[in-house]
Design a protein around this motif. Sequence first.
Motif, short mmCIF file in Angstrom:
data_model
loop_
_atom_site.label_atom_id
_atom_site.label_comp_id
_atom_site.label_asym_id
_atom_site.label_seq_id
_atom_site.Cartn_x
_atom_site.Cartn_y
_atom_site.Cartn_z
N LEU A 173 -26.34 -6.48 34.36
CA LEU A 173 -26.91 -7.84 33.28
C LEU A 173 -27.16 -7.08 31.85
O LEU A 173 -26.18 -7.11 30.76
CB LEU A 173 -28.49 -8.35 33.54
CG LEU A 173 -27.94 -9.42 34.30
CD1 LEU A 173 -29.64 -10.03 35.14
CD2 LEU A 173 -27.67 -10.53 34.06
N GLY A 174 -27.24 -6.00 31.90
CA GLY A 174 -28.09 -4.98 30.48
C GLY A 174 -26.60 -4.38 29.82
O GLY A 174 -26.86 -4.24 28.96
N SER A 175 -26.00 -4.13 30.96
CA SER A 175 -24.57 -3.64 30.70
C SER A 175 -23.80 -4.15 30.23
O SER A 175 -23.14 -4.32 28.31
CB SER A 175 -23.94 -2.50 31.49
OG SER A 175 -25.14 -1.79 32.55
N PHE A 176 -23.78 -4.77 29.89
CA PHE A 176 -22.95 -6.33 29.46
C PHE A 176 -23.10 -7.09 28.47
O PHE A 176 -22.49 -7.47 27.23
CB PHE A 176 -21.82 -7.51 30.72
CG PHE A 176 -21.14 -6.52 31.68
CD1 PHE A 176 -19.80 -6.87 31.05
CD2 PHE A 176 -20.72 -6.05 32.53
CE1 PHE A 176 -18.72 -6.07 31.60
CE2 PHE A 176 -19.91 -5.93 33.65
CZ PHE A 176 -19.13 -6.19 33.39
N GLY A 177 -24.52 -6.66 28.39
CA GLY A 177 -25.10 -7.26 27.55
C GLY A 177 -25.20 -7.07 26.17
O GLY A 177 -25.11 -7.10 25.27
N MET A 178 -24.88 -5.61 26.47
CA MET A 178 -24.70 -4.43 25.66
C MET A 178 -23.13 -4.35 24.38
O MET A 178 -23.17 -4.56 23.04
CB MET A 178 -25.10 -3.03 25.52
CG MET A 178 -26.05 -2.85 25.56
SD MET A 178 -27.76 -2.78 24.32
CE MET A 178 -26.50 -1.66 22.70
N ILE A 179 -22.15 -4.73 25.72
CA ILE A 179 -20.81 -5.09 25.15
C ILE A 179 -21.15 -6.05 24.18
O ILE A 179 -20.31 -6.88 23.70
CB ILE A 179 -20.10 -5.56 26.39
CG1 ILE A 179 -19.99 -3.93 27.67
CG2 ILE A 179 -18.40 -5.46 26.46
CD1 ILE A 179 -19.08 -4.26 28.14
N LEU A 180 -21.74 -7.36 24.68
CA LEU A 180 -21.63 -8.94 24.25
C LEU A 180 -22.87 -9.03 22.92
O LEU A 180 -22.54 -9.04 21.62
CB LEU A 180 -22.59 -9.77 25.07
CG LEU A 180 -21.95 -11.05 26.28
CD1 LEU A 180 -22.89 -11.42 27.09
CD2 LEU A 180 -21.10 -11.87 25.90
N LEU A 181 -23.64 -7.23 22.91
CA LEU A 181 -24.34 -7.81 21.42
C LEU A 181 -22.96 -6.36 20.67
O LEU A 181 -23.67 -7.36 19.34
CB LEU A 181 -25.19 -6.71 21.85
CG LEU A 181 -26.15 -6.47 20.43
CD1 LEU A 181 -26.90 -7.43 19.99
CD2 LEU A 181 -26.71 -5.46 20.61
N LEU A 182 -22.52 -6.05 21.14
CA LEU A 182 -21.76 -5.41 19.63
C LEU A 182 -20.20 -6.11 19.50
O LEU A 182 -19.80 -5.83 18.46
CB LEU A 182 -20.90 -3.86 20.59
CG LEU A 182 -22.22 -2.91 20.49
CD1 LEU A 182 -21.27 -2.06 21.64
CD2 LEU A 182 -22.90 -2.34 19.41
N SER A 183 -20.18 -7.28 19.94
CA SER A 183 -19.24 -7.67 19.75
C SER A 183 -19.37 -8.92 18.62
O SER A 183 -20.87 -9.49 18.98
CB SER A 183 -18.38 -8.88 21.32
OG SER A 183 -18.11 -8.19 22.24
#
Length: 493
Positions: free
Chosen positions: A346-356
């Motif tokens: 959840l956190g790993s992909f959450g960071m990708i979403l944050l940076l997008s």
Amino acid sequence: MNNMNWLAVYPEIILLAMACVVALADLFVKDPARRPTYWLTQLTLVAVATVHFSAFSEGQTLYAMQGMVVSDPMGHLLGFFASIATIVVLVYARPYAASREMLKGELFTLSLFSLLGVFVMLSANNFLVIYLGLELMSLSLYALVALRRDHAVSTEAAMKYFVLGALASGFLLYGLSMMYGATGSLSIPRVFEVISTGVPNKSVLVFGVVFVTAGLAFKLGAAPFHMWVPDVYQGSPTAATLLIGSAPKLAAFAITVRLLVEGMIGLAVDWQQMLIVLAVMSLLVGNLAAIAQTNLKRMLAYSTIAQMGFMLLGLASGVVNNNTLSAANAYSSAMFYAVTYVLTTLGSFGMILLLSRAGHEAEELKDLAGLAKRSPWFAVVMAVFMFSLAGVPPTAGFYAKLSVLQALVSTNVPFYLGLAIAAVVVSLIGAFYYLRVVKVMFFDEPTDRAPLAAPADVRLVLSLNGAAVLVFGVLPGGLMAWCASAIVKTLAT
């Protein structure tokens, strides 16, 4: 056993009713940000999470729908975590979806129906109910992947997911039909009884177990049935990728336990050998292929394959020399592993979403370059997630790997000891690509020096997510006790 007992299925009833309400209410929402729909969805998820946790705390096992559905501690605990995971997914996904014209009622409705499919699988006590839940979840996810209809890559990913998902369902359904032909029943407890009495057509049973295990391996994304995972993870909108990688993994774990442990533990000698092969192949393919990836989503997809391999090792060590003394320890360690994996992913992909941001998908390794200079806090949070996936102390991933290794070693069988050593060696190789992400964040020069722009709720939940990974690594006892209690009470019935 032979009654409807609607109280046993009230989490599913609440979720179904509210999913319909959300779908209808969204028709009258004029706000482009879909705030009423979003908050109604989140309140629904909080409600069902509360219901599941209170039912888990009571620790009772109830049967419903003429014995086709079971309400037990394992189902309720996994249902609680699946609800929490969906809440977090929607928090992360909302800004991303808004910038890509995906913030529609369908995003929330399909997410709720996908979770309903998960709940049905968690409470299944019959082959037909398992298949019903599986298809409900899968069809919702196919639609979510294709939600960006004008995006060719997403549409291609949806087609691949649909075709290979149908193939996986076919494998599972064929295996279940073989089990039905051999035992004469679709009820999981009845199948267990027939197998334990020693039926004559053992060859048909084993043939059925092969297809069932292959179907489960497809759903878990274990090698060599992993071919859909990298393509679907990379091609899907990142919000859909996160949904695929969270709650459905808990459902896949649950139906694996329902079918193989609760229904077919009498054939453990056969299916454990298959799980060991799947686990070793997954560890090798996942870790070695991930090293070559520069796309973050594709790297995390291969990482998922490797993580599922580790979880399967726990499931494969429950029955040793035809005794089940280590079963509770093995299955609870695998359950703990599944929960902590979902928390970290959840956190790993959450960071990708944050940076997008609008017009830019931050899914390449170079997009993380110099993150420590742009946002030291979120660089540290992302490092925590990478360390957890690699199994570095004091993160939850370390304790999860340790608990699985302990389950293997405590069998006192040289073969399982060798498996534990091999898993450690392959994981050390796999640590390279996780640490490479940390190196890029802290030691490379940033290509984009703009400060991170994200809503306060995303920043807060992402920070709490990182803190939870650390807390469950330093103080894993509470979560481990929940998993052990759920498994022991469920298998005792």
